[in-house]
Design an enzyme around this catalytic site. Structure first.
Site, PDB file in Angstrom:
ATOM      1  N   PHE A 131      72.355  -7.827  27.321  1.00  0.00           N
ATOM      2  CA  PHE A 131      72.798  -7.431  25.979  1.00  0.00           C
ATOM      3  C   PHE A 131      73.940  -6.435  26.127  1.00  0.00           C
ATOM      4  CE2 PHE A 131      72.995  -5.152  22.000  1.00  0.00           C
ATOM      5  CZ  PHE A 131      72.873  -6.188  21.078  1.00  0.00           C
ATOM      6  N   ASP A 216      77.366  -1.686  32.504  1.00  0.00           N
ATOM      7  CA  ASP A 216      77.064  -1.296  31.130  1.00  0.00           C
ATOM      8  C   ASP A 216      75.881  -0.331  31.178  1.00  0.00           C
ATOM      9  OD1 ASP A 216      76.181  -1.006  28.563  1.00  0.00           O
ATOM     10  OD2 ASP A 216      76.366  -3.123  28.022  1.00  0.00           O
ATOM     11  N   LYS A 245      74.943   5.392  23.088  1.00  0.00           N
ATOM     12  CA  LYS A 245      73.587   5.840  22.778  1.00  0.00           C
ATOM     13  C   LYS A 245      73.366   7.351  22.957  1.00  0.00           C
ATOM     14  CE  LYS A 245      71.014   1.510  23.198  1.00  0.00           C
ATOM     15  NZ  LYS A 245      70.379   1.416  21.891  1.00  0.00           N
TER      16      LYS A 245
HETATM   17  C1  LIG Z   1      73.188  -2.181  27.414  1.00  0.00           C
HETATM   18  C2  LIG Z   1      73.735  -2.151  26.029  1.00  0.00           C
HETATM   19  N1  LIG Z   1      75.036  -2.360  25.829  1.00  0.00           N
HETATM   20  C3  LIG Z   1      75.584  -2.316  24.600  1.00  0.00           C
HETATM   21  C4  LIG Z   1      74.808  -2.071  23.499  1.00  0.00           C
HETATM   22  C5  LIG Z   1      75.446  -2.022  22.124  1.00  0.00           C
HETATM   23  O1  LIG Z   1      75.493  -0.716  21.688  1.00  0.00           O
HETATM   24  P1  LIG Z   1      75.746  -0.370  20.140  1.00  0.00           P
HETATM   25  O2  LIG Z   1      74.548  -0.820  19.399  1.00  0.00           O
HETATM   26  O3  LIG Z   1      75.947   1.120  20.142  1.00  0.00           O
HETATM   27  O4  LIG Z   1      76.979  -1.074  19.736  1.00  0.00           O
HETATM   28  C6  LIG Z   1      73.434  -1.851  23.650  1.00  0.00           C
HETATM   29  C7  LIG Z   1      72.567  -1.617  22.478  1.00  0.00           C
HETATM   30  O5  LIG Z   1      71.376  -1.729  22.517  1.00  0.00           O
HETATM   31  C8  LIG Z   1      72.887  -1.883  24.949  1.00  0.00           C
HETATM   32  O6  LIG Z   1      71.573  -1.691  25.157  1.00  0.00           O
END
Ligand SMILES: Cc1ncc(COP(=O)(O)O)c(C=O)c1O
Length: 389
Positions: A131, A216, A245
């Site tokens: 994700f 990520d 986050k």
């Molecule tokens: C690993 C990862 N990358 C990207 C995102 C996307 O982040 P946002 O919801 O702040 O756009 C998330 C959200 O859960 C995530 O867990």
């Protein structure tokens, strides 16, 4: 009162969130309080975001002081807290330059653009079950059909490979591969922890093939796994990594960090954000990092993680539990049946907030400030509920 909120939500808001029937109005440390004054222990932390506890006094004070001075000017001018935050991140990461945005998906978006610009190549490899966010670029990297299918066609030149399978990556790399993007531990995919040497082997493949490694760390970063960033846990230096986050303990911010020689491939106008790196977000992030350092939060994660995994032994052999896994305070409890939502609802009744993904993995992402008494309460509630299945 909650019925009234449900009715109004239906009338006025986009129908994209499946919410639990609770509205929190106040929080303090590891606790939340709902509209009826009921107290809950928070083992979700706004999905790995409010890492340093709700209404953290130090961070709140720094935000309020900044808000009274100035909130926004735009990136046409120098923003002192933005430069200070970048300097702190440079020091902690040992040499990465920052670009600030407002969310995880934007950080991933920026990383994809930078990878293409820096290499002159187009292809991005990511993993199934990953994700990375929901804007079209980040969604193209995200490896779950349920999020992707309704919005196809997505951005071209994205390929997916199996997570924790280096041979699969070797086969997928071509002359046009710019980067591989991975979560060090898959979060939304169900807290999937790869083999200890996986990231190291991926990095070696990247180096051999002149491909960038993007990590990520939106969910794993900022102390969640017991180090500032998960790449430190696996002793692998990425070329680019993404944060969001918990970076500002719940205040919206995202960051894309890259080794200087890569970041320097971005030129004036290549990327920008109106709100990115604004005064409030950067002050909140600076205060969060200062708090982590001053209160030795990473040590707390390491210690309390050992304790929680020991306590989890009490539930790991229950009939309904398939597996307990995770690192630091990023923990998944896989169930043998898709009853996760029902379990979360029962936890809420008992005053415990936890999360669930794919309806069969309960996830525990508590604030990093928790103590043994919090762990004892949470595990007791879980044990009581799971024993009934
Ligand atoms: C690993 C990862 N990358 C990207 C995102 C996307 O982040 P946002 O919801 O702040 O756009 C998330 C959200 O859960 C995530 O867990």
């Amino acid at each position: 009162m909650i019925e009234e909120l449900i009715k109004k939500e239906k009338k006025y808001l986009a129908n994209v969130y499946k919410r639990f029937k609770v509205a929190f109005v106040r929080g303090k440390g590891a606790y939340l309080y709902d509209i009826n004054g009921k107290k809950y222990l928070d083992f979700l932390a706004g999905i790995a975001t409010v890492n340093l506890g709700h209404s953290n006094e130090y961070i709140v004070r720094r935000i309020c002081e900044q808000a009274e001075k100035i909130i926004h000017t735009s990136n046409l001018f120098y923003i002192i807290p933005q430069i200070e935050l970048a300097e702190i991140l440079y020091n902690i990461s040992k040499g990465y330059k920052s670009f600030f945005c407002n969310s995880g998906t934007e950080a991933v978006e920026a990383a994809i653009k930078l990878a293409r610009k820096a290499t002159g190549k187009k292809e991005i490899i990511s993993t199934y079950n990953s994700f990375h966010g929901r804007t079209l670029g980040a969604l193209s990297a995200t490896g779950q059909d349920v999020y992707r299918k309704p919005f196809e066609p997505l951005v071209p030149k994205f390929k997916h490979v199996r997570f924790n399978d280096v041979e699969n990556i070797k086969k997928a790399i071509s002359k046009d591969t710019a980067a591989i993007i991975l979560e060090p531990i898959q979060g939304e995919g169900g807290i999937i922890v790869p083999d200890d040497n996986y990231l190291k082997e991926v990095k070696e493949i990247c180096e051999k093939n002149n491909v960038l490694l993007i990590l990520d760390e939106v969910q794993t970063g900022m102390g969640r796994v017991g180090e500032f960033f998960a790449y430190m846990l696996y002793d692998v230096d990425p070329d680019i990594f993404c944060l969001a986050k918990a970076l500002a303990n719940g205040f919206p911010i995202g960051a894309m960090l890259a080794r200087p020689e890569i970041m320097n491939k971005f030129e004036y106008g290549d990327h920008a954000s109106t709100f990115g790196g604004n005064f409030l977000a950067c002050i909140a992030a600076k205060a969060s990092i200062e708090y982590i350092l001053k209160h030795n939060i990473l040590n707390n994660v390491k210690n309390i993680s050992k304790y929680i995994f020991k306590k989890l032994e009490e539930i790991k052999d229950l009939d309904i539990v398939k597996e307990v896994r995770g690192r630091g305070l990023m923990i998944g409890i896989e169930l043998k049946e898709k009853i996760g939502r029902e379990i979360v609802e029962k936890c809420l009744e008992h005053g415990l907030v936890i999360g669930v993904v794919h309806d069969n993995v309960l996830r525990l992402l508590p604030p990093l400030i928790i103590e043994r008494k919090h762990v004892d309460f949470a595990i007791n509630v879980l044990k009581k509920i799971l024993k009934e299945y």
